[in-house]
Design a protein around this motif. Structure first.
Motif, PDB file in Angstrom:
ATOM      1  N   GLU A   1     -29.997   2.331  39.561  1.00  0.00           N
ATOM      2  CA  GLU A   1     -29.946   0.970  39.004  1.00  0.00           C
ATOM      3  C   GLU A   1     -31.347   0.360  38.947  1.00  0.00           C
ATOM      4  O   GLU A   1     -31.707  -0.302  37.965  1.00  0.00           O
ATOM      5  CB  GLU A   1     -28.973   0.103  39.809  1.00  0.00           C
ATOM      6  N   LEU A   2     -32.155   0.604  39.979  1.00  0.00           N
ATOM      7  CA  LEU A   2     -33.536   0.099  39.968  1.00  0.00           C
ATOM      8  C   LEU A   2     -34.364   0.782  38.875  1.00  0.00           C
ATOM      9  O   LEU A   2     -35.157   0.136  38.184  1.00  0.00           O
ATOM     10  CB  LEU A   2     -34.187   0.330  41.341  1.00  0.00           C
ATOM     11  N   ALA A   3     -34.155   2.092  38.729  1.00  0.00           N
ATOM     12  CA  ALA A   3     -34.893   2.815  37.679  1.00  0.00           C
ATOM     13  C   ALA A   3     -34.471   2.322  36.299  1.00  0.00           C
ATOM     14  O   ALA A   3     -35.307   2.155  35.400  1.00  0.00           O
ATOM     15  CB  ALA A   3     -34.652   4.321  37.812  1.00  0.00           C
TER      16      ALA A   3
ATOM     17  N   ASP B   1     -38.505   7.776  42.761  1.00  0.00           N
ATOM     18  CA  ASP B   1     -37.630   6.670  42.369  1.00  0.00           C
ATOM     19  C   ASP B   1     -36.171   7.111  42.450  1.00  0.00           C
ATOM     20  O   ASP B   1     -35.286   6.324  42.772  1.00  0.00           O
ATOM     21  CB  ASP B   1     -37.959   6.245  40.940  1.00  0.00           C
ATOM     22  N   LEU B   2     -35.932   8.363  42.095  1.00  0.00           N
ATOM     23  CA  LEU B   2     -34.587   8.950  42.135  1.00  0.00           C
ATOM     24  C   LEU B   2     -34.667  10.125  43.099  1.00  0.00           C
ATOM     25  O   LEU B   2     -34.929  11.270  42.707  1.00  0.00           O
ATOM     26  CB  LEU B   2     -34.173   9.412  40.728  1.00  0.00           C
ATOM     27  N   PRO B   3     -34.474   9.863  44.407  1.00  0.00           N
ATOM     28  CA  PRO B   3     -34.760  10.903  45.405  1.00  0.00           C
ATOM     29  C   PRO B   3     -33.710  12.008  45.452  1.00  0.00           C
ATOM     30  O   PRO B   3     -32.538  11.800  45.196  1.00  0.00           O
ATOM     31  CB  PRO B   3     -34.784  10.116  46.721  1.00  0.00           C
ATOM     32  N   LEU B   4     -34.189  13.192  45.808  1.00  0.00           N
ATOM     33  CA  LEU B   4     -33.342  14.367  46.020  1.00  0.00           C
ATOM     34  C   LEU B   4     -33.508  14.841  47.449  1.00  0.00           C
ATOM     35  O   LEU B   4     -34.591  14.718  48.028  1.00  0.00           O
ATOM     36  CB  LEU B   4     -33.768  15.509  45.089  1.00  0.00           C
ATOM     37  N   ASP B   5     -32.454  15.448  47.961  1.00  0.00           N
ATOM     38  CA  ASP B   5     -32.510  16.133  49.248  1.00  0.00           C
ATOM     39  C   ASP B   5     -33.441  17.349  49.105  1.00  0.00           C
ATOM     40  O   ASP B   5     -33.224  18.188  48.227  1.00  0.00           O
ATOM     41  CB  ASP B   5     -31.079  16.574  49.588  1.00  0.00           C
ATOM     42  N   PRO B   6     -34.503  17.450  49.941  1.00  0.00           N
ATOM     43  CA  PRO B   6     -35.444  18.572  49.782  1.00  0.00           C
ATOM     44  C   PRO B   6     -34.918  19.907  50.285  1.00  0.00           C
ATOM     45  O   PRO B   6     -35.575  20.929  50.094  1.00  0.00           O
ATOM     46  CB  PRO B   6     -36.654  18.128  50.617  1.00  0.00           C
ATOM     47  N   SER B   7     -33.748  19.923  50.912  1.00  0.00           N
ATOM     48  CA  SER B   7     -33.349  21.163  51.589  1.00  0.00           C
ATOM     49  C   SER B   7     -32.678  22.179  50.665  1.00  0.00           C
ATOM     50  O   SER B   7     -32.602  23.354  51.005  1.00  0.00           O
ATOM     51  CB  SER B   7     -32.429  20.833  52.770  1.00  0.00           C
TER      52      SER B   7
END
Lengths: 342, 342
Positions: free
Chosen positions: B196-198, B294-300
């Motif tokens: 929503e922020l993006a 801005d749209l984060p992903l799980d790095p694992s």
């Protein structure tokens, strides 16, 4: 400093001579490729970037028709970033680069050679890293481009792919069609007015969708690329079939369409899309042999060779639009001749 | 009539269950494909249109890494318009279509089968023409999409390609990574705020350039497609490497960039482009595991499987932007579910 666009105009004007030299050398080039290309390859892959990658889109159709197997356009990162282990014994790999010095293209062709592929380089530079990595070279003879956007190299690359296809199998292209090509291009170059009128219609456009199918798809992609690169227009290239599957939703009065076709099996499909969008308010420019074309083509060339004059019409449009918009197409901001990518 | 976007939201919400069903059936699906996929194919080709063709771009990387030979994305016109004679004995052909009823995709897969290829269909519909044309079917189980823009089918198609790759060879994907996937997607769906922020930052954008490389390239292409289809934004998808070769000239303050990457070899290349353009005034949105995303992903998650949550982030952005712009993403103007192309 010379007049804006003088370099691009000079590059474009050199095309009839460059093409005539390739057509004159046709039997020799095809003959010399045969030792690399026989027996017929089990599969084929082409690697290029930028304009050369759009020439590769044409090469993909030409080579697939010649060998009867789907032809891949390389995903360079699989080689340069992911270290995928390849087995290309029996395969053909073609690398295409104006200067032969795009590091990534030479690196990928070398990796394909190491994996067992027979390799052909298409380039202006026989002494370049790309040419040295290859078993055979199709030398374009286009010389150095005065402008950053490649024009004479692009049309020579189209011819090079048609010659490789001829060395691989039957293409159905008659000697008379080949010999008509340089003059057909010279006649277009003497007729810049249609492009000037088309550029006037695009003077205030915020964007442009360029569509085509089949052999001419490469021209829609290259036209969009050239219009961006030379004139700063946000042009996009699409397969007419893909365009129907989504982007058609953003077509409309403020997104003109450039519909590209030649005499051949793909023409009706492109014409249907153009006619339909025009009826619902999209401004349409036609680059085709049709009687209502804005950028007319000679209808007598067979479809694969008609890519060459179609490319010239697109160049004329990009040059005319750049000059009308006050952009110097010879030196677009932010670009240099050799773009290094990992 | 239901609230705008309710259909797309419901389709998106179904993803954890659809993905869990595929992950649970993984051993069975991979095992049942092996009889079709062994011995290893001499080459491979994938045919799809629209969103499914972007899933095919992922498939291309996954299959090429598994078989060690360049994988082609079909040029359907060579079959449907040009009648090119093919010899695909020993080859694998994969057709991908949500409904299995895109006539062109089924026709091309049938032609590949007639030319001797072993064939696999990826579809929701076991009784569709596409499934009937194939030797083996990966049934997605995503069911009918309520909205026209496909979401749950697209992520299921990504998983299907990863399963085909697993049946073809080693993929390096651990069982633990597979079993973490449905929950990773469920966690993202419970976190719509970043999108929503993006979307607020894109509220007045005239266009957007979406870039990625390698496994994530498909997400840049699909994000652009979804933002066009659902929200009417003129978004374009590019390989970060290709973007440097020309389109970079039209980057700037009025063309924001969506830079997509996951933890893996392609991330540095995409980050370099994003950072450089940001320094010269291009607004940049990052869809990545980075701390500044801005749209984060799980790095694992490993890079190939990270395509799935990345696709979900792109869906969230398209939905949020459509609602903010007052567009109903469930029924975009001018599109229907099955687009016939010749």
């Amino acid at each position: 400093m010379s007049r804006a666009g003088a370099g691009m105009a000079a590059d474009m004007a050199a095309q009839p001579a460059t093409l005539a030299a390739l057509v004159d050398a046709r039997a020799r080039i095809v003959g010399s490729l045969r030792s690399t290309l026989r027996p017929p390859p089990a599969g084929a892959v082409i690697v290029g970037r930028g304009s050369s990658d759009y020439a590769a889109v044409f090469g993909r159709y030409a080579l697939e028709a010649a060998i009867g197997r789907p032809v891949a356009l390389a995903a360079p990162s699989l080689t340069t970033l992911y270290d995928v282990e390849l087995d290309l014994r029996g395969w053909l790999a073609v690398g295409v680069s104006q200067s032969g010095r795009t590091p990534e293209v030479a690196a990928v062709l070398s990796a394909y050679a190491d994996a067992g592929a027979r390799t052909v380089a298409i380039t202006n530079e026989r002494e370049s890293p790309l040419a040295r990595a290859a078993d055979a070279v199709v030398e374009l003879g286009a010389g150095v481009e005065a402008a950053v956007p490649a024009t004479k190299t692009f049309t020579a690359e189209l011819v090079a792919f048609a010659l490789i296809a001829e060395a691989l199998g039957r293409t159905g292209l008659m000697a008379s069609a080949w010999s008509a090509l340089p003059d057909a291009v010279a006649r277009l170059l003497a007729d810049p007015e249609p492009a000037e009128l088309a550029a006037a219609r695009l003077a205030d456009a915020a964007g442009l969708a360029c569509v085509a199918r089949g052999h001419l798809l490469c021209i829609a992609l290259e036209a969009a690329f050239k219009l961006r690169e030379a004139a700063g227009l946000r042009a996009e290239g699409w397969s007419a079939a893909d365009f129907r599957h989504g982007p058609v939703t953003v077509a409309g009065a403020d997104l003109p369409l450039l519909a590209v076709s030649a005499a051949g099996p793909a023409a009706a499909d492109v014409a249907e899309l153009a006619d339909r969008l025009e009826r619902t308010g999209t401004p349409v420019l036609r680059l085709s042999p049709s009687a209502i074309a804005d950028l007319p083509l000679d209808p007598s060339l067979p479809e694969p060779l008609a890519t060459v004059p179609a490319a010239v019409r697109a160049q004329q449009l990009a040059l005319a639009l750049a000059l009308r918009r006050g952009v110097n197409p010879d030196r677009p901001p932010g670009l240099s001749k050799v773009t290094p990518t990992a």
